[in-house]
Design an enzyme around this catalytic site. Sequence first.
Site, PDB file in Angstrom:
ATOM      1  N   GLY A 102     -56.893 -26.837 -59.114  1.00 25.90           N
ATOM      2  CA  GLY A 102     -57.505 -27.590 -58.022  1.00 25.90           C
ATOM      3  C   GLY A 102     -57.734 -29.038 -58.393  1.00 25.90           C
ATOM      4  N   GLY A 141     -67.497 -24.133 -56.161  1.00 30.61           N
ATOM      5  CA  GLY A 141     -66.482 -24.619 -57.084  1.00 30.61           C
ATOM      6  C   GLY A 141     -65.276 -23.714 -57.132  1.00 30.61           C
ATOM      7  CG  HIS A 168     -56.742 -25.195 -66.661  1.00 32.76           C
ATOM      8  ND1 HIS A 168     -56.065 -26.165 -65.966  1.00 32.76           N
ATOM      9  CD2 HIS A 168     -58.071 -25.476 -66.512  1.00 32.76           C
ATOM     10  CE1 HIS A 168     -56.943 -26.991 -65.397  1.00 32.76           C
ATOM     11  NE2 HIS A 168     -58.158 -26.592 -65.718  1.00 32.76           N
ATOM     12  CG  HIS A 169     -58.554 -20.501 -69.388  1.00 33.18           C
ATOM     13  ND1 HIS A 169     -58.458 -19.393 -68.571  1.00 33.18           N
ATOM     14  CD2 HIS A 169     -59.381 -21.374 -68.757  1.00 33.18           C
ATOM     15  CE1 HIS A 169     -59.198 -19.580 -67.489  1.00 33.18           C
ATOM     16  NE2 HIS A 169     -59.769 -20.772 -67.574  1.00 33.18           N
ATOM     17  CB  ALA A 211     -66.312 -30.822 -56.154  1.00 29.83           C
ATOM     18  NE  ARG A 212     -58.398 -28.703 -54.228  1.00 36.95           N
ATOM     19  CZ  ARG A 212     -58.077 -29.468 -53.191  1.00 36.95           C
ATOM     20  NH1 ARG A 212     -58.277 -30.776 -53.249  1.00 36.95           N
ATOM     21  NH2 ARG A 212     -57.540 -28.937 -52.123  1.00 36.95           N
ATOM     22  CG  ASN A 213     -63.218 -31.070 -62.582  1.00 37.99           C
ATOM     23  OD1 ASN A 213     -64.285 -31.444 -63.064  1.00 37.99           O
ATOM     24  ND2 ASN A 213     -62.210 -30.647 -63.337  1.00 37.99           N
ATOM     25  CE1 TYR A 214     -69.831 -29.409 -57.337  1.00 37.93           C
ATOM     26  CE2 TYR A 214     -68.048 -27.871 -57.784  1.00 37.93           C
ATOM     27  CZ  TYR A 214     -68.984 -28.403 -56.918  1.00 37.93           C
ATOM     28  OH  TYR A 214     -69.059 -27.950 -55.623  1.00 37.93           O
ATOM     29  CE  LYS A 246     -57.255 -23.725 -62.926  1.00 34.98           C
ATOM     30  NZ  LYS A 246     -58.465 -23.233 -62.217  1.00 34.98           N
TER      31      LYS A 246
END
Length: 265
Positions: free
Chosen positions: A163, A96, A153-154, A120-123, A157
């Site tokens: 992604g 990831g 995002h936080h 994957a860029r996001n699960y 990051k």
Amino acid sequence: MNRIGVFGANGRMGLALIEAAHQNNHTELSAAYVRSSSPLLNIAVNQLNSAAPATINFSDERHVDNIDVLIDFTLAAGMREHLKIAVAQNIPMVIGTTGLNNDDMQLLQAAAKQIPIVFARNYSVGVNLLLNLVQTAATKFGDDLDIEIFEAHHRHKIDAPSGTALAIGEAIADAKGWVHDEVAVFDRSRIEKEKSQNEIGYSVLRGGDIVGEHTAYFATSGERLELTHKASSRMTFALGAVRAAAWLKNKPAGLYDMQDVLDLK
């Protein structure tokens, strides 16, 4: 029962993955790996995460054994080293890591000829459904359409756009028959002309503790469609990654993604 080994086990995602492995009925945490220089080496994992078995200590990432599937959400430099270990020991991997460059992707593709890999860029299940929805929107609207992607995002990051944002843009570009890298626009500060309708614009926000928000905008004259996904917990991604790990065991060598895991293709 799949024996799971987690790289970067002391990080935010690593700790979430430990808990997710405990929650999944088809997996068990067998190893929690940290860097060889980490002060956590040989410390009981359940001191940081009570979901971990009391018998498991943080261990050196260079010494991997008795594992069915490895999960890696570390930075790109760490992922490259972990991938070498997985290939050498013929262990499937769920990856990831975001912010990968073309060379990293070539490494993944080469490794996938020897071991099965889910990348994957996001699960998140929701995000992967979103990837299907944006393709439908992109094909059903006409050409008189403005497409923009916003993500938040936080503050910690590193990569931007995320992604996931790029995955959304790539899905839209694929549906439109475009080459993503030719239509993606990341900075308009020096563009003194109106927006083209043959481009995908990206906007980014970083702040606080935002876990992840993504919106694809489809705007035409008189109406606008917004498709949004908001994550409120890293467990969303961790549970998806562990689900992918359970799915991956005994698969033939190849490069898979979460769309394969969820049978969305």
